[in-house]
Design a protein around this motif. Sequence first.
Motif, short mmCIF file in Angstrom:
data_model
loop_
_atom_site.label_atom_id
_atom_site.label_comp_id
_atom_site.label_asym_id
_atom_site.label_seq_id
_atom_site.Cartn_x
_atom_site.Cartn_y
_atom_site.Cartn_z
N GLU A 1 -41.83 31.49 42.89
CA GLU A 1 -43.58 32.33 43.33
C GLU A 1 -43.15 32.50 44.83
N GLN A 2 -42.62 32.61 45.70
CA GLN A 2 -42.71 33.30 46.94
C GLN A 2 -43.18 34.10 47.18
N PRO A 3 -43.50 34.90 47.95
CA PRO A 3 -44.46 33.84 48.84
C PRO A 3 -45.79 33.96 48.42
N ILE A 4 -45.71 32.72 48.97
CA ILE A 4 -47.39 32.36 48.57
C ILE A 4 -48.43 31.66 49.49
N ASN A 5 -49.61 31.43 49.81
CA ASN A 5 -50.59 31.59 50.59
C ASN A 5 -51.46 30.15 50.12
N PHE A 6 -51.06 29.14 51.15
CA PHE A 6 -51.58 27.86 50.57
C PHE A 6 -52.84 28.01 50.98
N GLN A 7 -53.63 27.81 50.04
CA GLN A 7 -55.38 27.66 50.32
C GLN A 7 -55.54 26.07 50.63
#
Length: 323
Positions: free
Chosen positions: A70-76
Amino acid sequence: MSYWSEKVSIRNLCVPRFMGAPLDGITDSPFRTLIREFSTEELLYTEMRHAATVAHDNGRLKTLCFSNTEQPINFQLAANQLTFIERACEKIIAHGVASIDLNAGCPAKNVVKSGSGSALMADLPRFKTIVTTIRNCIPNHPFTVKIRAGFKTINALEVAQMLQDCGVDAIAIHPRLQTQRSEGRPNYVLAGEIKKILSIPVFISGDIIDWPTAKSVYEQTGVDGFLIGRAIWSRPWKLRELREHSLGNPFTITQSDMLTYALKHLDMMLNYYGPDGLLRFRRHLPFYLRELPRASELRNSLITNRSEQEVKQQLQNILPKLS
Ligand SMILES: Cc1cc2nc3c(=O)[nH]c(=O)nc-3n(C[C@H](O)[C@H](O)[C@H](O)COP(=O)(O)O)c2cc1C
């Protein structure tokens, strides 16, 4: 190199200009994994999760349950106070996410009532303290903030400047007020003004559904990137389509592909959530069907199907008629 083939840099992270916006209940781990079948490099925001929830999650809530694919992930993250931020950031970074985002745009009543989401736009001293705390917790990781035009009145220019001064690496703006939720036209003029005063990248979120709308919004605002929200809902191929069209390449998806990906999505939801997966998939199903012949009839009969076998069987029965 044209604007559209160049990537955008968020500190040390380099990603294509089209990104997957956060959509609570939609852009979960199975859906992000499905998007990766089409788009391997695009930044995908996670659904918003409160810092306290992340800090306390011992695995049961699956807030940090995702795979490397799933990367790159921006975790909110959402936050209304400082207490849980450090622990939440530690846990998120330990899971190898590409970047952390702070939500300052959610208009939902319960979120606003707790003082997080778009309520931060109406309390700049608290907003600044939370941003500074996150920045200090992750001094070397990309850190972004997603804002609105304002809470009840527009103050995004002042907020954007404050965020840049606090060392945020990029901002995304959904240029509507909290009171507008997702209604009315996004204020692209405001987004363009923000882009003019900041030196960090500015991303836009709001009503970008295809390449012509992305191109038009770029011409109006000059922004550096595009968060695609409702347009990716049950269209895991959307970011790929936008990228190909922006580069002048053809990209189409057939009705039978749509259904094949719907079936795949259902399997992934069942694997990830167990029997709950079918219930959650029902939020996607009508959207997968919307372009098929006799979509509403089909939707009504599928929604009333109780078991995963019934739903799968009915979808599989339609497939040969489409090919
Ligand atoms: C079902 C749904 C869930 C959303 N969840 C989030 C969220 O968790 N965090 C967030 O910042 N925005 C959230 N949004 C807002 C979107 O990210 C986006 O800013 C908004 O929908 C406008 O963009 P669009 O026209 O491309 O959908 C949500 C929107 C929808 C429709």
